[in-house]
Design a protein around this motif. Structure first.
Motif, PDB file in Angstrom:
ATOM      1  N   UNK A 287       0.826  -1.210   0.000  1.00 19.38           N
ATOM      2  CA  UNK A 287       0.000   0.000   0.000  1.00 19.38           C
ATOM      3  C   UNK A 287       0.862   1.263   0.000  1.00 19.38           C
ATOM      4  N   UNK A 288       0.335   2.333  -0.599  1.00 21.73           N
ATOM      5  CA  UNK A 288       1.073   3.605  -0.681  1.00 21.73           C
ATOM      6  C   UNK A 288       1.522   4.039   0.708  1.00 21.73           C
ATOM      7  N   UNK A 289       2.778   4.454   0.792  1.00 25.91           N
ATOM      8  CA  UNK A 289       3.329   4.905   2.063  1.00 25.91           C
ATOM      9  C   UNK A 289       4.287   6.070   1.770  1.00 25.91           C
ATOM     10  N   UNK A 290       3.841   7.272   2.119  1.00 21.82           N
ATOM     11  CA  UNK A 290       4.622   8.470   1.822  1.00 21.82           C
ATOM     12  C   UNK A 290       5.909   8.569   2.621  1.00 21.82           C
ATOM     13  N   UNK A 291       6.079   7.689   3.593  1.00 22.55           N
ATOM     14  CA  UNK A 291       7.282   7.750   4.423  1.00 22.55           C
ATOM     15  C   UNK A 291       8.301   6.689   4.031  1.00 22.55           C
ATOM     16  N   UNK A 292       7.989   5.916   3.020  1.00 23.53           N
ATOM     17  CA  UNK A 292       8.855   4.799   2.673  1.00 23.53           C
ATOM     18  C   UNK A 292       9.057   4.753   1.162  1.00 23.53           C
ATOM     19  N   UNK A 293      10.169   5.273   0.688  1.00 21.07           N
ATOM     20  CA  UNK A 293      10.437   5.267  -0.754  1.00 21.07           C
ATOM     21  C   UNK A 293      10.882   3.875  -1.179  1.00 21.07           C
ATOM     22  N   UNK A 294      10.313   3.307  -2.234  1.00 22.51           N
ATOM     23  CA  UNK A 294      10.773   1.982  -2.695  1.00 22.51           C
ATOM     24  C   UNK A 294      12.239   2.037  -3.150  1.00 22.51           C
ATOM     25  N   UNK A 295      12.907   0.901  -3.075  1.00 23.48           N
ATOM     26  CA  UNK A 295      14.329   0.838  -3.445  1.00 23.48           C
ATOM     27  C   UNK A 295      14.526   1.255  -4.898  1.00 23.48           C
ATOM     28  N   UNK A 296      13.642   0.804  -5.781  1.00 24.17           N
ATOM     29  CA  UNK A 296      13.733   1.182  -7.190  1.00 24.17           C
ATOM     30  C   UNK A 296      12.398   1.776  -7.604  1.00 24.17           C
ATOM     31  N   UNK A 297      12.447   2.938  -8.231  1.00 24.59           N
ATOM     32  CA  UNK A 297      11.221   3.494  -8.820  1.00 24.59           C
ATOM     33  C   UNK A 297      11.423   3.501 -10.322  1.00 24.59           C
ATOM     34  N   UNK A 298      10.536   2.839 -11.033  1.00 26.45           N
ATOM     35  CA  UNK A 298      10.634   2.816 -12.493  1.00 26.45           C
ATOM     36  C   UNK A 298       9.226   2.742 -13.039  1.00 26.45           C
ATOM     37  N   UNK A 299       9.024   3.303 -14.243  1.00 26.42           N
ATOM     38  CA  UNK A 299       7.685   3.241 -14.817  1.00 26.42           C
ATOM     39  C   UNK A 299       7.408   1.850 -15.404  1.00 26.42           C
ATOM     40  N   UNK A 300       6.197   1.659 -15.877  1.00 30.29           N
ATOM     41  CA  UNK A 300       5.880   0.438 -16.615  1.00 30.29           C
ATOM     42  C   UNK A 300       6.759   0.373 -17.866  1.00 30.29           C
ATOM     43  N   UNK A 301       6.911  -0.815 -18.429  1.00 28.12           N
ATOM     44  CA  UNK A 301       7.908  -1.015 -19.484  1.00 28.12           C
ATOM     45  C   UNK A 301       7.748  -0.072 -20.671  1.00 28.12           C
ATOM     46  N   UNK A 302       6.475   0.286 -20.990  1.00 29.23           N
ATOM     47  CA  UNK A 302       6.264   1.058 -22.212  1.00 29.23           C
ATOM     48  C   UNK A 302       6.724   2.506 -22.091  1.00 29.23           C
ATOM     49  N   UNK A 303       7.010   2.974 -20.880  1.00 29.46           N
ATOM     50  CA  UNK A 303       7.542   4.331 -20.718  1.00 29.46           C
ATOM     51  C   UNK A 303       9.052   4.334 -20.493  1.00 29.46           C
ATOM     52  N   UNK A 304       9.648   3.155 -20.410  1.00 31.50           N
ATOM     53  CA  UNK A 304      11.052   3.101 -19.991  1.00 31.50           C
ATOM     54  C   UNK A 304      11.986   3.834 -20.944  1.00 31.50           C
ATOM     55  N   UNK A 305      11.727   3.736 -22.258  1.00 31.53           N
ATOM     56  CA  UNK A 305      12.678   4.351 -23.197  1.00 31.53           C
ATOM     57  C   UNK A 305      12.745   5.857 -23.014  1.00 31.53           C
ATOM     58  N   UNK A 306      11.571   6.503 -22.789  1.00 32.74           N
ATOM     59  CA  UNK A 306      11.635   7.958 -22.628  1.00 32.74           C
ATOM     60  C   UNK A 306      12.153   8.320 -21.230  1.00 32.74           C
ATOM     61  N   UNK A 307      11.883   7.455 -20.254  1.00 35.18           N
ATOM     62  CA  UNK A 307      12.425   7.655 -18.906  1.00 35.18           C
ATOM     63  C   UNK A 307      13.950   7.630 -18.950  1.00 35.18           C
ATOM     64  N   UNK A 308      14.494   6.741 -19.774  1.00 30.62           N
ATOM     65  CA  UNK A 308      15.942   6.624 -19.859  1.00 30.62           C
ATOM     66  C   UNK A 308      16.561   7.811 -20.603  1.00 30.62           C
ATOM     67  N   UNK A 309      15.750   8.495 -21.419  1.00 30.29           N
ATOM     68  CA  UNK A 309      16.264   9.708 -22.076  1.00 30.29           C
ATOM     69  C   UNK A 309      16.307  10.851 -21.055  1.00 30.29           C
ATOM     70  N   UNK A 310      15.425  10.782 -20.061  1.00 26.49           N
ATOM     71  CA  UNK A 310      15.412  11.798 -19.002  1.00 26.49           C
ATOM     72  C   UNK A 310      16.594  11.637 -18.057  1.00 26.49           C
ATOM     73  N   UNK A 311      16.927  10.392 -17.743  1.00 27.94           N
ATOM     74  CA  UNK A 311      17.806  10.103 -16.615  1.00 27.94           C
ATOM     75  C   UNK A 311      19.281  10.463 -16.761  1.00 27.94           C
ATOM     76  N   UNK A 312      19.920  10.175 -17.932  1.00 29.96           N
ATOM     77  CA  UNK A 312      21.386  10.286 -17.918  1.00 29.96           C
ATOM     78  C   UNK A 312      21.904  11.719 -17.932  1.00 29.96           C
TER      79      UNK A 312
END
Lengths: 405, 315
Positions: A287-312
């Motif tokens: 369940x959503x918990x604003x006090x606990x950030x997940x170890x990895x945050x990543x979008x669903x696979x279909x957004x990954x390519x544009x996410x990776x253009x944002x990141x580097x």
């Protein structure tokens, strides 16, 4: 008012008032489709069918989902999954459908790019299709918020934060979008509204436009051949179906579409029953918990390519790169300077451009999910992002010098 | 024929890229994101078996004697009630000490022996409880009753085994092994038992206060409220749960969750219960799936015949 005769049949009664015979002729029985096509031409109908599945399953889910931060998670994971008859089936259809629809969209897009189906006269087909891609992306993102799991919350946090515009620090805009300082009740309710009302309306409108844009330029074919539709239609109507280069949408084209759709649904329901995990990230079952950030945050696979253009890149450069990547595909018909309508294999340098783009987007997708702390993956991501832009910059030049076929 | 070959070639290309994409974002990404932990199937090979054969009668005397286990633990199986109720135990020890009736069935014998000898070591919480820093584990270690200590411990374990039930349901295993710390709201379980229905609102609120009080003690003891396990089966992989339950430190260094000491059988029951609350549609999926797929196979077959009929004479 028009003059109405007494109708002799129900069909005639409707025809007098709605011109259904004309509609049937224009939209179905004399809507000519080239004969020289392969199963990739059925992806449009496969997409329509998948969208249909999403709408129907969505309606059933909507009857039990509770858009409330305290109830949303359990309404999805308990009420729908445990108490509602076949609730699990509708939910898994909806989840798998949302993921698979993007696979088909990408296949459909790259088919269009490969065969040059966005060239002169067909620009609006491409543009309305890209509009659908953006609308589906927004629909997928807003839907991902609704179970109010950890990934819903943190993806919502990350994506809305993008609107602060980096160094512009437009936090007022971010708060306006969220309706709060952090994703909370106002955020959930408005994304619920977007997901079940506004965006589906936009999508339906765009689908109608997309179909409309096809009617006059006609569907492209496997060789990009410029068909004389009047001549081909005449041959077909005379009964010379063998020599005619076209087939009517209904029933000949549809017969093949339905077969492809059937095969597709075997795969689709295999995923729904036996392999749905790929479409439902485990992190979102916390369940959503604003006090606990997940170890990895990543979008669903279909957004990954544009996410990776944002990141580097650095903050501002990354945002600019990301913004360009979101819209650059819209510009394809205008950046491709070659008049040739032909499969990429016959188009000189464009052949290499096509496969380089496909592989680059795949590499970006892979890197987008991996932790950026790994130097090797981060570097591969950076290089692929640079290659992505280099390819778009090169496109007008390599298509300009392309030999006319 | 040529046309069909071309279609199949194109299908091959599409299938290749689709599978490659799947491999990249699923198996490959997960192999890079999560550290790989190898379990040992609840063998507890680090604990040495003393090899002594236990005497049940003597074990009973040791377990139930003055100042022994029953000073804190209840054992319903021999009608020995817990000295305090859950809330009071929680307030005194941080967590309610378990009833020992089923310990012999749920937990590994070597683990039980080690637990009696050195609780913080067996539970793998020595980072939290270090006598040198004055932090004692709430369970006192057994210093021996004057005889051969290994023999005495073997006797106690033998006694616990002798009173343990031969058969336990998945839910019983879960309740005894996990639920004193973890609630399971889909299973309608709180840390102090099943969520009962009350006739009067007043009684319901009084019960809720008891649960909250217990949770407060637990929070102090564990650092935070241990997560509700209703749907943990879908939030973590089965491999993660198996290695984590066997040795929490292997997956999450420094966690205050103790090693529970489940035997392999005990673990299977617990995981089965987690499946019942977190993934209850599994049997229904297995039942319906084949029919839907058969439907679409038949559908595709008929559609193919229709297509052939409609395209006759077109090539």
């Amino acid at each position: 008012m028009a003059h109405f005769e007494k109708a002799n049949s129900v069909g005639e009664w409707f025809d007098q008032r709605l011109a259904i015979n004309t509609l049937k002729r224009v939209l179905a029985f004399e809507y000519w489709i080239p004969k020289n096509i392969n199963f990739l031409w059925a992806m449009g109908m496969v997409l329509a069918a998948t969208f249909g599945m999403l709408v129907v399953s969505g309606i059933f889910l909507l009857m039990y989902y509770q858009p409330n931060v305290d109830l949303a998670f359990d309404s999805v994971n308990y009420t729908i999954m445990t108490e509602v008859g076949y609730g699990w089936l509708w939910r898994h259809i909806h989840g798998v459908g949302a993921s698979v629809v993007f696979l088909i969209i990408y296949i459909h897009m790259f088919t269009g790019i490969y065969y040059g189906s966005y060239k002169k006269g067909r620009e609006l087909i491409w543009l309305s299709g890209m509009g659908l891609f953006v609308a589906f992306s927004a629909e997928a993102f807003s839907g991902y918020m609704l179970p109010w799991g950890q990934m819903s919350y943190w993806a919502g946090m990350v994506i809305t934060n993008l609107f602060s515009g980096g160094s512009l620090e437009a936090y007022g805009l971010v708060e306006w979008i969220r309706g709060d300082y952090v994703p909370a009740q106002a955020f959930l309710t408005r994304f619920f509204m977007l997901h079940v009302l506004l965006l589906p309306l936009v999508i339906i409108g765009l689908i109608v436009l997309h179909f409309g844009t096809l009617r006059i330029p006609h569907v492209n074919n496997q060789d990009g051949e410029d068909i004389d539709y009047e001549e081909a239609a005449r041959l077909y109507k005379e009964g010379n179906v063998k020599d005619s280069k076209v087939i009517p949408f209904q029933p000949v084209f549809l017969a093949k579409d339905i077969f492809v759709m059937g095969v597709y649904f075997i795969l689709f329901f295999y995923l729904v029953f036996y392999h749905f995990e790929f479409a439902m990230d485990p992190v979102n079952f916390d369940p959503a918990d604003g006090l606990k950030t997940p170890a990895h945050i990543y979008p669903e696979w279909y957004f990954l390519w544009s996410y990776e253009i944002l990141r580097p890149f650095s903050k501002d450069l990354g945002l600019i790169a990301f913004a360009i990547a979101q819209v650059i595909f819209f510009a394809l018909p205008f950046l491709d300077k070659s008049p040739n309508v032909a499969p990429a294999s016959k188009r000189g340098l464009f052949k290499f451009w096509f496969w380089a783009m496909l592989i680059d987007v795949l590499v970006l997708t892979f890197m987008g999910k991996l932790p950026p702390t790994d130097a090797l993956f981060a570097n591969i991501g950076l290089i692929s992002a640079l290659v992505f832009f280099a390819l778009w910059i090169a496109l007008p030049f390599i298509t300009k010098i392309e030999k006319k076929l | 024929m040529n046309k069909i070959n071309k279609e199949l070639q194109i299908l091959g290309v599409v299938a290749f890229f689709t599978l490659f994409l799947y491999w990249g974002v699923e198996p490959f990404a997960h192999s890079q994101m999560h550290k790989h932990v190898e379990g040992e199937g609840f063998a507890y090979s680090e604990f040495k078996a003393s090899g002594k054969k236990g005497n049940v009668e003597n074990g009973k005397v040791l377990v139930t004697g003055a100042g022994a286990c029953t000073g804190c633990h209840g054992i319903k199986a021999i009608n020995s009630p817990a000295p305090m109720d859950a809330s009071m135990s929680g307030a005194s020890y941080g967590v309610n000490p378990p009833d020992l009736s089923t310990a012999g069935a749920l937990y590994n014998a070597k683990f039980l022996a080690e637990l009696i000898k050195n609780p913080a070591h067996a539970l793998k919480v020595e980072h939290k409880f270090d006598p040198a820093k004055g932090k004692m584990h709430p369970m006192a270690q057994f210093y021996g009753a004057g005889g051969d200590m290994d023999q005495e411990i073997a006797d106690m374990v033998a006694f616990l085994k002798s009173i343990a039930p031969k058969e336990m349901t998945n839910k019983e295993a879960y309740v005894d092994a996990c639920s004193r710390c973890h609630a399971n709201r889909y299973g309608k379980l709180t840390q102090i038992g099943e969520t009962t229905k009350f006739k009067y609102k007043k009684d319901e609120l009084a019960h809720q206060i008891k649960v909250l009080d217990y949770q407060d003690s637990l929070k102090k003891y564990m650092g935070k409220l241990p997560p509700d396990l209703s749907i943990i089966i879908r939030a973590r992989s089965e491999h993660f749960l198996e290695t984590f339950i066997e040795n929490p430190q292997s997956q999450l260094v420094g966690t205050s969750m103790p090693a529970v000491g489940l035997s392999h059988e005990g673990f299977e029951k617990v995981i089965a219960y987690l499946g019942e609350t977190g993934d209850p549609s599994k049997p229904a999926r297995g039942e319906l799936g084949p029919w839907v797929i058969i439907f679409f196979v038949v559908f595709s077959g008929l559609a193919f015949l229709w297509k052939k009929e409609k395209w006759r004479g077109h090539h």
